[in-house]
Design a protein around this motif. Sequence first.
Motif, PDB file in Angstrom:
ATOM      1  N   ILE A  90       0.963  -1.240  -0.003  1.00  0.00           N
ATOM      2  CA  ILE A  90       0.069   0.136  -0.212  1.00  0.00           C
ATOM      3  C   ILE A  90       0.835   1.252   0.037  1.00  0.00           C
ATOM      4  O   ILE A  90       1.972   1.441   0.662  1.00  0.00           O
ATOM      5  CB  ILE A  90      -1.039   0.032   1.075  1.00  0.00           C
ATOM      6  N   VAL A  91       0.569   2.012  -0.942  1.00  0.00           N
ATOM      7  CA  VAL A  91       1.373   3.296  -1.065  1.00  0.00           C
ATOM      8  C   VAL A  91       0.390   4.506  -1.446  1.00  0.00           C
ATOM      9  O   VAL A  91      -0.575   4.467  -1.624  1.00  0.00           O
ATOM     10  CB  VAL A  91       2.339   2.993  -2.299  1.00  0.00           C
ATOM     11  N   LEU A  92       1.323   5.726  -1.172  1.00  0.00           N
ATOM     12  CA  LEU A  92       0.783   6.932  -1.692  1.00  0.00           C
ATOM     13  C   LEU A  92       0.633   7.032  -3.131  1.00  0.00           C
ATOM     14  O   LEU A  92       1.392   6.787  -3.686  1.00  0.00           O
ATOM     15  CB  LEU A  92       1.715   8.119  -1.007  1.00  0.00           C
ATOM     16  N   ARG A  93      -0.518   7.917  -3.475  1.00  0.00           N
ATOM     17  CA  ARG A  93      -0.698   8.291  -5.075  1.00  0.00           C
ATOM     18  C   ARG A  93      -1.366   9.350  -5.191  1.00  0.00           C
ATOM     19  O   ARG A  93      -2.339   9.715  -4.624  1.00  0.00           O
ATOM     20  CB  ARG A  93      -1.556   6.848  -5.546  1.00  0.00           C
ATOM     21  N   HIS A  94      -0.762  10.189  -6.179  1.00  0.00           N
ATOM     22  CA  HIS A  94      -1.290  11.507  -6.404  1.00  0.00           C
ATOM     23  C   HIS A  94      -2.408  11.077  -7.417  1.00  0.00           C
ATOM     24  O   HIS A  94      -2.421  10.279  -8.034  1.00  0.00           O
ATOM     25  CB  HIS A  94      -0.295  12.273  -7.409  1.00  0.00           C
ATOM     26  N   ARG A  95      -3.562  12.212  -7.469  1.00  0.00           N
ATOM     27  CA  ARG A  95      -4.390  11.990  -8.445  1.00  0.00           C
ATOM     28  C   ARG A  95      -3.589  12.416  -9.759  1.00  0.00           C
ATOM     29  O   ARG A  95      -2.857  13.068  -9.940  1.00  0.00           O
ATOM     30  CB  ARG A  95      -5.567  13.132  -8.317  1.00  0.00           C
ATOM     31  N   ARG A  96      -4.113  11.517 -10.815  1.00  0.00           N
ATOM     32  CA  ARG A  96      -3.304  11.664 -12.106  1.00  0.00           C
ATOM     33  C   ARG A  96      -4.665  11.781 -13.162  1.00  0.00           C
ATOM     34  O   ARG A  96      -5.607  11.219 -13.233  1.00  0.00           O
ATOM     35  CB  ARG A  96      -2.842  10.559 -12.336  1.00  0.00           C
ATOM     36  N   PRO A  97      -4.151  12.275 -14.289  1.00  0.00           N
ATOM     37  CA  PRO A  97      -5.209  12.835 -15.463  1.00  0.00           C
ATOM     38  C   PRO A  97      -5.391  11.354 -16.204  1.00  0.00           C
ATOM     39  O   PRO A  97      -4.586  10.262 -16.079  1.00  0.00           O
ATOM     40  CB  PRO A  97      -4.322  13.588 -16.393  1.00  0.00           C
ATOM     41  N   VAL A  98      -6.524  11.194 -16.791  1.00  0.00           N
ATOM     42  CA  VAL A  98      -6.946   9.923 -17.341  1.00  0.00           C
ATOM     43  C   VAL A  98      -6.035   9.806 -18.655  1.00  0.00           C
ATOM     44  O   VAL A  98      -5.908  10.696 -19.452  1.00  0.00           O
ATOM     45  CB  VAL A  98      -8.400  10.134 -18.027  1.00  0.00           C
ATOM     46  N   SER A  99      -5.369   8.740 -18.574  1.00  0.00           N
ATOM     47  CA  SER A  99      -4.748   8.124 -19.870  1.00  0.00           C
ATOM     48  C   SER A  99      -5.383   6.988 -20.381  1.00  0.00           C
ATOM     49  O   SER A  99      -5.779   5.885 -19.515  1.00  0.00           O
ATOM     50  CB  SER A  99      -3.257   8.153 -19.320  1.00  0.00           C
ATOM     51  N   LEU A 100      -5.194   6.748 -21.918  1.00  0.00           N
ATOM     52  CA  LEU A 100      -5.724   5.649 -22.534  1.00  0.00           C
ATOM     53  C   LEU A 100      -4.963   4.687 -22.816  1.00  0.00           C
ATOM     54  O   LEU A 100      -3.770   5.080 -22.956  1.00  0.00           O
ATOM     55  CB  LEU A 100      -6.518   5.824 -23.653  1.00  0.00           C
ATOM     56  N   PRO A 101      -5.364   3.186 -22.841  1.00  0.00           N
ATOM     57  CA  PRO A 101      -6.809   2.765 -22.328  1.00  0.00           C
ATOM     58  C   PRO A 101      -6.853   2.858 -20.833  1.00  0.00           C
ATOM     59  O   PRO A 101      -6.035   2.627 -19.930  1.00  0.00           O
ATOM     60  CB  PRO A 101      -6.812   1.469 -22.701  1.00  0.00           C
ATOM     61  N   PHE A 102      -7.936   3.401 -20.617  1.00  0.00           N
ATOM     62  CA  PHE A 102      -8.351   3.599 -19.079  1.00  0.00           C
ATOM     63  C   PHE A 102      -9.352   2.201 -18.482  1.00  0.00           C
ATOM     64  O   PHE A 102     -10.245   1.854 -19.259  1.00  0.00           O
ATOM     65  CB  PHE A 102      -9.001   5.117 -18.877  1.00  0.00           C
ATOM     66  N   PRO A 103      -8.952   1.877 -17.246  1.00  0.00           N
ATOM     67  CA  PRO A 103      -7.889   2.262 -16.427  1.00  0.00           C
ATOM     68  C   PRO A 103      -6.798   1.484 -16.611  1.00  0.00           C
ATOM     69  O   PRO A 103      -6.601   0.494 -17.364  1.00  0.00           O
ATOM     70  CB  PRO A 103      -8.447   1.798 -14.924  1.00  0.00           C
ATOM     71  N   ASN A 104      -5.626   1.892 -16.049  1.00  0.00           N
ATOM     72  CA  ASN A 104      -4.301   1.521 -16.398  1.00  0.00           C
ATOM     73  C   ASN A 104      -3.349   1.553 -15.146  1.00  0.00           C
ATOM     74  O   ASN A 104      -3.893   2.396 -13.925  1.00  0.00           O
ATOM     75  CB  ASN A 104      -3.505   1.999 -17.490  1.00  0.00           C
ATOM     76  N   ALA A 105      -2.131   0.979 -15.111  1.00  0.00           N
ATOM     77  CA  ALA A 105      -1.387   1.078 -13.793  1.00  0.00           C
ATOM     78  C   ALA A 105      -1.228   2.473 -13.317  1.00  0.00           C
ATOM     79  O   ALA A 105      -0.813   2.646 -12.181  1.00  0.00           O
ATOM     80  CB  ALA A 105      -0.038   0.255 -13.956  1.00  0.00           C
ATOM     81  N   TYR A 106      -0.945   3.203 -14.386  1.00  0.00           N
ATOM     82  CA  TYR A 106      -0.623   4.888 -14.147  1.00  0.00           C
ATOM     83  C   TYR A 106      -1.862   5.674 -13.715  1.00  0.00           C
ATOM     84  O   TYR A 106      -1.816   6.494 -12.785  1.00  0.00           O
ATOM     85  CB  TYR A 106       0.087   5.463 -15.496  1.00  0.00           C
ATOM     86  N   SER A 107      -2.956   5.277 -14.461  1.00  0.00           N
ATOM     87  CA  SER A 107      -4.254   6.040 -14.167  1.00  0.00           C
ATOM     88  C   SER A 107      -5.205   5.284 -13.762  1.00  0.00           C
ATOM     89  O   SER A 107      -5.783   4.432 -14.927  1.00  0.00           O
ATOM     90  CB  SER A 107      -4.450   7.316 -15.351  1.00  0.00           C
ATOM     91  N   HIS A 108      -5.887   5.327 -12.612  1.00  0.00           N
ATOM     92  CA  HIS A 108      -6.859   4.528 -12.414  1.00  0.00           C
ATOM     93  C   HIS A 108      -7.757   5.037 -10.980  1.00  0.00           C
ATOM     94  O   HIS A 108      -7.158   5.891 -10.424  1.00  0.00           O
ATOM     95  CB  HIS A 108      -6.562   3.102 -12.031  1.00  0.00           C
TER      96      HIS A 108
END
Length: 269
Positions: A90-108
């Motif tokens: 379990i980690v900290l995560r900033h909110r991130r803009p949507v990137s396609l294909p959504f959802p993905n490891a970077y943006s979800h």
Amino acid sequence: MIITQTAIEDSGFPAGYFVIRSVATNRLLDVTMDDIEDGTEIGLWPEKEKSLVESFRDPETNNQVFFIDTSGALCSRSAGHAIDIEGDRIVLRHRRPVSLPFPNAYSHPPPRFIYSPQTGEISVEFNSDPTYPAAGVLPSSAWKDKGYLLTSIPLRKPKTIIENAANFISSNIFTPISLLTGSSAPPPARPDEVFNGNIDLTEDEVLEEERGEEAEVDDSPEPGRKVRIVEISASDKKMSDLLLSEKTRSRRRWVVVPLRTKQAKTVSP
């Protein structure tokens, strides 16, 4: 999605700020080194502030304080960021803009953490496959049939020179003698077994049901402990529970304590 008061209550966590205590270790969930960067691990550390009254608390201890935000996500008070799952950490995560294909490891969307005061367990719910398969990979719904629980990981103190010497003597002197009795020594590990990580699992890689009594010992003088997410098949959960030791159950139990804005009143005799 609008989060109503009922939805927040359904998370099991109290409104406002709170601390999360491990029953097994008596340590608090803690943002390591009070960091704010993505991927900062959440672990367990000794309690730094005893008072539960906001005005009495040291602000420097806010990395041990959490809250449920308006989206329903579990968040760190000190960092202000949501808590996410990365692998089994379990980690900290900033909110991130949507990137396609959504959802993905970077943006979800952040996962939902749900606390059960009855069992003391903290479960995790995902909106999509938490492995985030690559584009073009046939999606699987197997993750929907699993449960995900927060657990602490025991840490053993380092072996002494005497203990290491005893292990050396046992493996290098007594084992060859067994050949005289007709018993065979285990074959050496194949290179593919080593490469695939099928042997010598670390403490936090051992399956919960397969931990022996020795692996449950938590006697390290180190102040910190790791926290992990464990997968539990919904169909096998009852059987899994029967196989768990009391120490393992304890490591899956948590006490959530809300902070107060005022000091509790004392009742006159």
